[in-house]
Enzyme design. Structure first.
Site, PDB file in Angstrom:
ATOM      1  N   GLU A  17      14.140 -12.399  -7.281  1.00 26.23           N
ATOM      2  CA  GLU A  17      14.556 -11.769  -6.027  1.00 26.23           C
ATOM      3  C   GLU A  17      14.989 -12.852  -5.050  1.00 26.23           C
ATOM      4  O   GLU A  17      14.333 -13.884  -4.918  1.00 26.23           O
ATOM      5  CB  GLU A  17      13.424 -10.964  -5.406  1.00 26.23           C
ATOM      6  CG  GLU A  17      13.823 -10.335  -4.055  1.00 26.23           C
ATOM      7  CD  GLU A  17      12.686  -9.648  -3.344  1.00 26.23           C
ATOM      8  OE1 GLU A  17      12.285  -8.567  -3.815  1.00 26.23           O
ATOM      9  OE2 GLU A  17      12.198 -10.191  -2.328  1.00 26.23           O
ATOM     10  N   THR A  48      17.793  -8.543  -1.437  1.00 25.69           N
ATOM     11  CA  THR A  48      17.176  -7.690  -0.428  1.00 25.69           C
ATOM     12  C   THR A  48      18.196  -7.216   0.596  1.00 25.69           C
ATOM     13  O   THR A  48      19.307  -7.736   0.691  1.00 25.69           O
ATOM     14  CB  THR A  48      16.012  -8.399   0.290  1.00 25.69           C
ATOM     15  OG1 THR A  48      16.526  -9.503   1.039  1.00 25.69           O
ATOM     16  CG2 THR A  48      14.981  -8.890  -0.702  1.00 25.69           C
ATOM     17  N   ALA A  51      17.450  -3.800   7.248  1.00 23.21           N
ATOM     18  CA  ALA A  51      17.666  -2.471   7.830  1.00 23.21           C
ATOM     19  C   ALA A  51      18.447  -2.569   9.131  1.00 23.21           C
ATOM     20  O   ALA A  51      18.307  -3.503   9.892  1.00 23.21           O
ATOM     21  CB  ALA A  51      16.316  -1.799   8.093  1.00 23.21           C
ATOM     22  N   ARG A 108      12.346   3.021   1.082  1.00 18.21           N
ATOM     23  CA  ARG A 108      12.355   3.663   2.400  1.00 18.21           C
ATOM     24  C   ARG A 108      12.723   2.645   3.466  1.00 18.21           C
ATOM     25  O   ARG A 108      13.519   2.920   4.362  1.00 18.21           O
ATOM     26  CB  ARG A 108      10.973   4.248   2.703  1.00 18.21           C
ATOM     27  CG  ARG A 108      10.920   5.003   4.034  1.00 18.21           C
ATOM     28  CD  ARG A 108       9.504   5.221   4.519  1.00 18.21           C
ATOM     29  NE  ARG A 108       8.873   3.972   4.936  1.00 18.21           N
ATOM     30  CZ  ARG A 108       7.649   3.879   5.422  1.00 18.21           C
ATOM     31  NH1 ARG A 108       6.903   4.971   5.543  1.00 18.21           N
ATOM     32  NH2 ARG A 108       7.150   2.709   5.778  1.00 18.21           N
ATOM     33  N   GLY A 109      12.128   1.464   3.385  1.00 15.60           N
ATOM     34  CA  GLY A 109      12.281   0.456   4.430  1.00 15.60           C
ATOM     35  C   GLY A 109      11.103   0.495   5.377  1.00 15.60           C
ATOM     36  O   GLY A 109      10.486   1.542   5.588  1.00 15.60           O
ATOM     37  N   ASP A 110      10.775  -0.646   5.945  1.00  7.13           N
ATOM     38  CA  ASP A 110       9.644  -0.714   6.876  1.00  7.13           C
ATOM     39  C   ASP A 110       9.983  -0.017   8.190  1.00  7.13           C
ATOM     40  O   ASP A 110      11.118  -0.086   8.667  1.00  7.13           O
ATOM     41  CB  ASP A 110       9.288  -2.179   7.166  1.00  7.13           C
ATOM     42  CG  ASP A 110       8.790  -2.912   5.937  1.00  7.13           C
ATOM     43  OD1 ASP A 110       8.178  -2.252   5.069  1.00  7.13           O
ATOM     44  OD2 ASP A 110       9.024  -4.136   5.837  1.00  7.13           O
ATOM     45  N   TYR A 144       3.004  -0.282  -5.713  1.00  7.02           N
ATOM     46  CA  TYR A 144       2.049  -1.136  -5.008  1.00  7.02           C
ATOM     47  C   TYR A 144       0.711  -1.154  -5.755  1.00  7.02           C
ATOM     48  O   TYR A 144      -0.102  -0.237  -5.595  1.00  7.02           O
ATOM     49  CB  TYR A 144       1.846  -0.628  -3.580  1.00  7.02           C
ATOM     50  CG  TYR A 144       3.100  -0.707  -2.738  1.00  7.02           C
ATOM     51  CD1 TYR A 144       3.273  -1.728  -1.815  1.00  7.02           C
ATOM     52  CD2 TYR A 144       4.126   0.234  -2.882  1.00  7.02           C
ATOM     53  CE1 TYR A 144       4.428  -1.818  -1.051  1.00  7.02           C
ATOM     54  CE2 TYR A 144       5.284   0.146  -2.123  1.00  7.02           C
ATOM     55  CZ  TYR A 144       5.434  -0.883  -1.206  1.00  7.02           C
ATOM     56  OH  TYR A 144       6.582  -0.969  -0.472  1.00  7.02           O
ATOM     57  N   HIS A 148       0.085   1.164  -1.209  1.00  7.93           N
ATOM     58  CA  HIS A 148       0.955   0.962  -0.050  1.00  7.93           C
ATOM     59  C   HIS A 148       0.099   0.890   1.217  1.00  7.93           C
ATOM     60  O   HIS A 148      -0.917   1.600   1.321  1.00  7.93           O
ATOM     61  CB  HIS A 148       1.944   2.134   0.045  1.00  7.93           C
ATOM     62  CG  HIS A 148       3.033   1.931   1.027  1.00  7.93           C
ATOM     63  ND1 HIS A 148       2.851   2.137   2.387  1.00  7.93           N
ATOM     64  CD2 HIS A 148       4.323   1.546   0.872  1.00  7.93           C
ATOM     65  CE1 HIS A 148       3.978   1.881   3.018  1.00  7.93           C
ATOM     66  NE2 HIS A 148       4.889   1.512   2.135  1.00  7.93           N
ATOM     67  N   GLN A 175       5.043  -4.633  -5.917  1.00  5.21           N
ATOM     68  CA  GLN A 175       4.816  -5.538  -4.807  1.00  5.21           C
ATOM     69  C   GLN A 175       3.968  -6.701  -5.308  1.00  5.21           C
ATOM     70  O   GLN A 175       3.331  -6.604  -6.373  1.00  5.21           O
ATOM     71  CB  GLN A 175       4.112  -4.789  -3.668  1.00  5.21           C
ATOM     72  CG  GLN A 175       3.875  -5.571  -2.413  1.00  5.21           C
ATOM     73  CD  GLN A 175       5.138  -6.191  -1.842  1.00  5.21           C
ATOM     74  OE1 GLN A 175       5.495  -7.296  -2.251  1.00  5.21           O
ATOM     75  NE2 GLN A 175       5.801  -5.503  -0.922  1.00  5.21           N
TER      76      GLN A 175
END
Length: 286
Positions: A17, A48, A51, A108-110, A144, A148, A175
């Site tokens: 990544e 990555t 957002a 989803r995104g933070d 996760y 999560h 994660q």
């Protein structure tokens, strides 16, 4: 090539990544990083996605194009949805199709108080379901091992993962974690819940104490005692921390491979030394 095809073959994968540099001038130097990463011949590289902003998404696409067209490695583009509406997601999907990019890690995104969450997509499952109807992407999902940060418990966690799979996710990327038993237990629980797609563990080497502490607070990962000792002893000695952290990560990776896990996804932090050290350490194992 769709990433799901890799796991139909009788071998393990190694993937990386990376993230788009925040400064535009650093983006011009991304080839220095990519040339080393791609020389190591990973099975894919994920990029990555920031957002809320076209510049972030444009940089993600630019790097993914480089990976695919200049280096011949399959890219996976992260795509967050909380801050985007259907029209914006449609436009992004069109660009990916035009560029021949077939693989999306749906997120989803933070939640971010500086950005207004939109109403079209509440979860990554919504994003997968929406795009699946009109596009032929391979969808990856996040999982996760230590739950999560917003999770209400293991039952809800497994239900959410099952929803991703039912919506169309074909591979799960985990994660980060620092205790392999957490991954093994989670993987077994998923199988018992009839979640049977490949689950690839995400490994982040400890090379920067402040960065790791920040990441752990965000993603809910626990500190094993031997991990804490590394941080405590070497956090003020950069090179010693690098060596100790890489050795710890390599021991995690080898243990995972010995236990027949499908592959390894390495959070490189855009550091070619990290990728090279792990790759060379397992070249006769994977």
């Amino acid at each position: 090539m769709k990433i799901s095809e890799l796991y139909k073959k009788d071998r393990r994968t190694l993937s990386f990544e990376i993230f788009p540099p925040k400064r535009e001038e650093n983006l011009k130097n991304i080839d220095e990083t990519l040339s080393v990463l791609c020389e190591l011949k990973p099975d894919f590289i994920s990029v990555t996605f920031g957002a809320g902003g076209s510049a972030n998404s444009n940089n993600t696409i630019a790097i993914a194009k480089k990976i695919k067209n200049d280096y011949g490695i399959e890219p996976v583009v992260h795509l967050t949805c909380l801050s985007y509406d259907k029209h914006e997601i449609d436009e992004f999907a069109k660009v990916l199709e035009y560029e021949g990019i077939e693989n999306i890690l749906a997120l989803r995104g933070d939640k971010n108080e500086k950005l207004v969450a939109k109403e079209d997509f509440k979860h990554s499952t919504d994003l997968i379901s929406y795009l699946k109807h009109n596009h032929d992407f391979c969808f990856l999902g996040a999982c996760y091992p230590e739950l999560h940060p917003e999770s209400t418990g293991i039952a809800g966690e497994l239900s959410g993962i099952k929803s991703k799979v039912d919506a169309g996710a074909e591979v799960l990327l985990s994660q980060l974690f620092f205790e392999n038993d957490a991954f093994y237990k989670y993987n077994e629980r998923c199988k018992n819940a009839d979640i049977n797609i490949p689950m690839i563990p995400g490994i982040m080497p400890v090379i920067n104490a402040a960065q790791i502490k920040r990441m752990v607070s965000l993603c809910n990962a626990s500190f094993p005692e031997r991990f804490q000792k590394i941080i405590s002893k070497y956090e003020n000695n950069k090179e010693a921390l690098f060596d100790a952290g890489m050795s710890y990560a390599l021991s995690q990776v080898i243990d995972l491979l010995v236990n027949d896990i499908n592959g390894i996804h390495l959070y490189t932090m855009n550091n070619p030394r990290v990728a090279r050290r792990i790759s060379e350490g397992i070249k006769n194992i994977i």
